[in-house]
Design a protein around this motif. Structure first.
Motif, mmCIF file in Angstrom:
data_model
loop_
_atom_site.group_PDB
_atom_site.id
_atom_site.type_symbol
_atom_site.label_atom_id
_atom_site.label_comp_id
_atom_site.label_asym_id
_atom_site.label_seq_id
_atom_site.Cartn_x
_atom_site.Cartn_y
_atom_site.Cartn_z
ATOM 1 N N LYS A 50 42.013 7.400 -42.120
ATOM 2 C CA LYS A 50 42.671 6.089 -42.245
ATOM 3 C C LYS A 50 44.175 6.285 -42.529
ATOM 4 O O LYS A 50 44.760 7.219 -41.987
ATOM 5 C CB LYS A 50 41.967 5.253 -43.322
ATOM 6 C CG LYS A 50 40.464 5.162 -43.058
ATOM 7 C CD LYS A 50 39.750 4.156 -43.907
ATOM 8 C CE LYS A 50 38.282 4.107 -43.517
ATOM 9 N NZ LYS A 50 37.532 3.097 -44.245
ATOM 10 N N HIS A 79 37.407 -0.309 -35.115
ATOM 11 C CA HIS A 79 37.079 -0.205 -36.541
ATOM 12 C C HIS A 79 37.289 -1.578 -37.200
ATOM 13 O O HIS A 79 38.215 -2.307 -36.852
ATOM 14 C CB HIS A 79 37.967 0.848 -37.213
ATOM 15 C CG HIS A 79 37.484 1.204 -38.585
ATOM 16 N ND1 HIS A 79 37.704 0.387 -39.666
ATOM 17 C CD2 HIS A 79 36.756 2.245 -39.042
ATOM 18 C CE1 HIS A 79 37.134 0.927 -40.742
ATOM 19 N NE2 HIS A 79 36.548 2.065 -40.382
ATOM 20 N N GLU A 124 28.863 0.435 -38.704
ATOM 21 C CA GLU A 124 29.441 0.435 -40.045
ATOM 22 C C GLU A 124 29.391 -0.974 -40.622
ATOM 23 O O GLU A 124 30.292 -1.793 -40.336
ATOM 24 C CB GLU A 124 30.906 0.885 -39.988
ATOM 25 C CG GLU A 124 31.103 2.254 -39.391
ATOM 26 C CD GLU A 124 32.438 2.841 -39.813
ATOM 27 O OE1 GLU A 124 32.427 3.880 -40.463
ATOM 28 O OE2 GLU A 124 33.482 2.235 -39.513
ATOM 29 N N ILE A 144 31.679 -0.381 -46.427
ATOM 30 C CA ILE A 144 32.838 0.492 -46.218
ATOM 31 C C ILE A 144 33.699 0.534 -47.472
ATOM 32 O O ILE A 144 34.204 -0.496 -47.917
ATOM 33 C CB ILE A 144 33.685 0.028 -45.014
ATOM 34 C CG1 ILE A 144 32.871 0.168 -43.724
ATOM 35 C CG2 ILE A 144 34.973 0.832 -44.923
ATOM 36 C CD1 ILE A 144 33.593 -0.343 -42.489
ATOM 37 N N GLY A 145 33.822 1.708 -48.042
ATOM 38 C CA GLY A 145 34.709 1.908 -49.179
ATOM 39 C C GLY A 145 34.246 1.211 -50.450
ATOM 40 O O GLY A 145 35.006 1.082 -51.405
ATOM 41 N N GLY A 191 29.851 4.061 -43.792
ATOM 42 C CA GLY A 191 29.905 3.140 -44.928
ATOM 43 C C GLY A 191 29.444 3.859 -46.175
ATOM 44 O O GLY A 191 28.250 3.992 -46.413
ATOM 45 N N SER A 192 30.439 4.384 -46.942
ATOM 46 C CA SER A 192 30.156 5.056 -48.214
ATOM 47 C C SER A 192 29.199 6.243 -48.082
ATOM 48 O O SER A 192 28.381 6.486 -48.973
ATOM 49 C CB SER A 192 29.632 4.056 -49.251
ATOM 50 O OG SER A 192 30.616 3.075 -49.526
ATOM 51 N N LEU A 203 30.247 8.552 -39.685
ATOM 52 C CA LEU A 203 31.691 8.341 -39.696
ATOM 53 C C LEU A 203 32.060 8.155 -41.163
ATOM 54 O O LEU A 203 31.559 7.247 -41.832
ATOM 55 C CB LEU A 203 32.053 7.108 -38.863
ATOM 56 C CG LEU A 203 33.536 6.790 -38.693
ATOM 57 C CD1 LEU A 203 34.321 7.972 -38.142
ATOM 58 C CD2 LEU A 203 33.722 5.593 -37.756
ATOM 59 N N GLY A 263 34.811 7.903 -44.309
ATOM 60 C CA GLY A 263 36.179 7.576 -44.732
ATOM 61 C C GLY A 263 36.559 8.353 -45.976
ATOM 62 O O GLY A 263 36.955 9.524 -45.925
ATOM 63 N N GLY A 264 36.400 7.718 -47.123
ATOM 64 C CA GLY A 264 36.857 8.279 -48.398
ATOM 65 C C GLY A 264 36.421 9.720 -48.637
ATOM 66 O O GLY A 264 37.222 10.561 -49.070
#
Ligand code: PGA
Length: 253
Positions: free
Chosen positions: A12, A93, A164, A169-170, A209-210, A229, A231-232
């Protein structure tokens, strides 16, 4: 046909050159997990530098413009991404849809342009919590996909779907495995109808998603979950590699 699980880190709007050491660590460790396909999508500013560091992992971008080179201040097109070393691009996204008002039609145009420019595409879809609570998650997600899937004959090599749910998400919340399995099965049916079962069998459907090392194994072992996929948890080599290891173990089980 069972494809290797695909674990993709989406950095991101994070990362300066100080993060190159994380990318290097991910790349070197990924060489020990050849049953897993590992990739990173850093911000535009790092694509070329990460590409130069990477021996094993795939490098991609997080968006691209639907057009060709020209007068579009601040935009980047598919051929420029390829030139910088990107092999794929994440499109649709939910953060792009929310922050930039991206429609399914625009996302479809971006996908067609990215494929034309030689990039593989990860197409994201997912519903809000309100939509899920209204019992409309499946029809919403399938609607997003129907309006944005590209008309191509060989999706296997070039297309990945990422489901997602926006509320996961997050947030630290993940969808239940049953919900993920049900949604992925519906997406698989749509892919079969669109491209034919034989051709679409190799299109992986990722969950996002997390995803973390602690929950990755359970999610990645579920039917029709072809990877994640992330993220964090992709921002540090340690946590991202924990997910790669979980994918490798799920593959062995
Ligand atoms: P997250 O993000 O892992 O931080 O929830 C996933 C994504 O948006 O791709």
């Amino acid at each position: 046909m069972a494809e290797r699980p695909y674990i993709v880190g989406n950095w991101k709007m994070n990362g300066t050159r100080a993060m190159l050491s994380e990318a290097r660590a991910i790349d070197r460790a990924a060489q020990r997990y050849m049953k897993v396909e590992v990739a990173l999508a850093p911000p535009y500013t790092l694509i070329h530098a990460v590409h130069r560091e990477a021996e094993q992992i795939g490098i991609g971008a997080q968006d691209c413009h639907p057009g060709e080179e020209g007068a579009h201040t601040g935009d980047i097109c598919a051929t420029m991404l390829s030139d910088a070393g990107a092999k794929f691009v994440i499109l649709g996204h939910s953060e792009r849809r929310q922050d930039h008002g991206e429609s399914n039609e625009l996302i479809n145009a971006k996908i067609e342009s990215a494929l034309e420019g030689g990039l593989r595409v990860i197409l994201c879809c997912g519903e809000t919590l309100d939509t899920r609570d209204a019992g409309e998650a499946e029809s919403f997600v399938l609607g997003q996909l129907k309006a944005s899937l590209p008309s191509i004959e060989d999706p296997a090599e070039r297309l990945t779907i990422a489901y997602e749910p926006i509320w996961a998400i997050g947030t630290g919340r993940t969808a239940t495995v049953d919900d993920v399995v049900a949604m992925h099965a519906s997406i698989r049916r749509l892919l079969d109808e669109t491209y034919g079962a034989e051709t679409s069998a190799a299109v992986r459907i990722l969950y996002g998603g997390s995803v973390k090392p602690e929950n990755a194994r359970e999610i990645l072992s579920a039917p029709e979950v072809g990877g994640a996929l992330v993220g964090g948890a992709s921002l540090s080599a340690e946590s991202f590699l924990g997910i790669v290891v979980a994918a490798s173990e799920a593959e062995d089980a």
